[in-house]
Design an enzyme around this catalytic site. Structure first.
Site, PDB file in Angstrom:
ATOM      1  N   HIS A   1       0.852  -1.192   0.000  1.00  0.00           N
ATOM      2  CA  HIS A   1       0.000   0.000   0.000  1.00  0.00           C
ATOM      3  C   HIS A   1       0.889   1.242   0.000  1.00  0.00           C
ATOM      4  O   HIS A   1       1.958   1.253   0.605  1.00  0.00           O
ATOM      5  CB  HIS A   1      -0.929  -0.008   1.227  1.00  0.00           C
ATOM      6  CG  HIS A   1      -1.963   1.070   1.160  1.00  0.00           C
ATOM      7  ND1 HIS A   1      -1.694   2.369   1.533  1.00  0.00           N
ATOM      8  CD2 HIS A   1      -3.245   1.051   0.728  1.00  0.00           C
ATOM      9  CE1 HIS A   1      -2.786   3.100   1.338  1.00  0.00           C
ATOM     10  NE2 HIS A   1      -3.735   2.324   0.845  1.00  0.00           N
TER      11      HIS A   1
ATOM     12  N   GLU B   1      -4.220   1.744  -7.111  1.00  0.00           N
ATOM     13  CA  GLU B   1      -4.699   2.798  -6.228  1.00  0.00           C
ATOM     14  C   GLU B   1      -3.832   4.039  -6.413  1.00  0.00           C
ATOM     15  O   GLU B   1      -2.798   4.189  -5.736  1.00  0.00           O
ATOM     16  CB  GLU B   1      -4.598   2.359  -4.773  1.00  0.00           C
ATOM     17  CG  GLU B   1      -5.388   1.134  -4.423  1.00  0.00           C
ATOM     18  CD  GLU B   1      -5.719   1.108  -2.937  1.00  0.00           C
ATOM     19  OE1 GLU B   1      -6.903   1.045  -2.616  1.00  0.00           O
ATOM     20  OE2 GLU B   1      -4.791   1.199  -2.123  1.00  0.00           O
TER      21      GLU B   1
END
Ligand code: PEP
Length: 255
Positions: free
Chosen positions: A98, A170
């Site tokens: 992430h 993302e």
């Protein structure tokens, strides 16, 4: 047909009581069956992993994930949790790379590769997150950047291993409180390029970043998108259930 993946990471939120309440409500609502064509997943903090696993129960249609994991099984790595330990607590999936971990905790392409490999060794699903900054996007380098991140993390995998990986695109500029929701137009090119490279070779290609109830259906409609990875809009159970419904009603899930 592949299911549409719809899941949420709770990041650093929810104590045990709230985590249990959320998942108990989710399990009650689903009653042992995911909406047709949808694969739900939930990624709590490590402290809640075992409790959430307990609430979901055996044979739950909801996949349980860890937000990170170390590649070694055990050893002198104070403060870390291994893939083996996450699995022992009930995790079936591991979130890797992430952007917050890359930015604040020194996650690199090399460590994402080690984590993907360890996750596959333990037969869990690697959920590899990739995404470019606003500066990279402005310079026109989005596709190249994310393809390099993915290639670095997935280097050396054989086709069978790659087929067990889920990728979540993302873009950093689109996630979290400071993010700006992406338009579907902006996402077409990165997904076209990811789709060309990985569409048929991985288990899923998800989009994440300011997903909400208003934009979810349109985002799912982008070519090559096979699911959504959601933060804020799914932190309340009602939001997550609505997103599952939207995905279940989408032509990609029903068709
Ligand atoms: C994220 O931070 O990965 C994310 C998708 O968050 P949000 O949906 O809140 O933008």
């Amino acid at each position: 047909m592949c299911p549409m993946w719809v899941g949420t990471s709770w990041k650093m939120s929810k104590g045990l009581a709230e985590a249990r309440r959320y998942v108990r409500g989710l399990a009650d609502h689903l009653d042992g069956l995911a909406p047709a064509g949808v694969q739900p997943f939930v990624i709590p903090s490590f402290t809640a992993l075992a409790a959430v696993n307990d609430e979901l129960g055996a044979d739950s249609p909801v996949l349980l994930g860890a937000q990170n994991a170390h590649w070694e099984d055990q050893g002198a790595w104070t403060g870390e949790v291994s893939v083996a330990q996450a699995k022992d607590a009930g995790a079936q999936l591991v979130e890797i790379g992430h952007s917050e971990r890359r930015e604040h905790f020194g996650e690199t392409v090399q460590t994402t590769r080690l984590k993907v490999a360890a996750t596959l060794t333990h037969e869990l699903v690697p959920l590899l997150c990739i995404g470019e900054s606003a500066e990279v996007k402005q310079a026109g380098g989005s596709s190249r950047f994310i393809l390099e991140q993915a290639a670095g993390a997935l280097d050396g995998l054989d086709p069978e291993q790659l087929a067990r990986v889920v990728i979540a695109y993302e873009p950093i500029w689109a996630i979290g409180e400071t993010g700006r929701p992406a338009t579907t137009q902006e996402l077409r090119e990165p997904f076209r390029d990811l789709g060309r490279e990985y569409g048929r070779r991985v288990r899923g290609l998800l989009y994440g970043g300011s997903v909400n109830l208003d934009n979810a259906a349109d985002l799912l409609g982008i070519d090559h998108v096979t699911g959504l990875f959601v933060g804020r809009a799914a932190w309340q159970l009602a939001g997550f259930l609505s997103l599952l419904e939207i995905a279940a009603a989408h032509p990609k899930a029903t068709g």
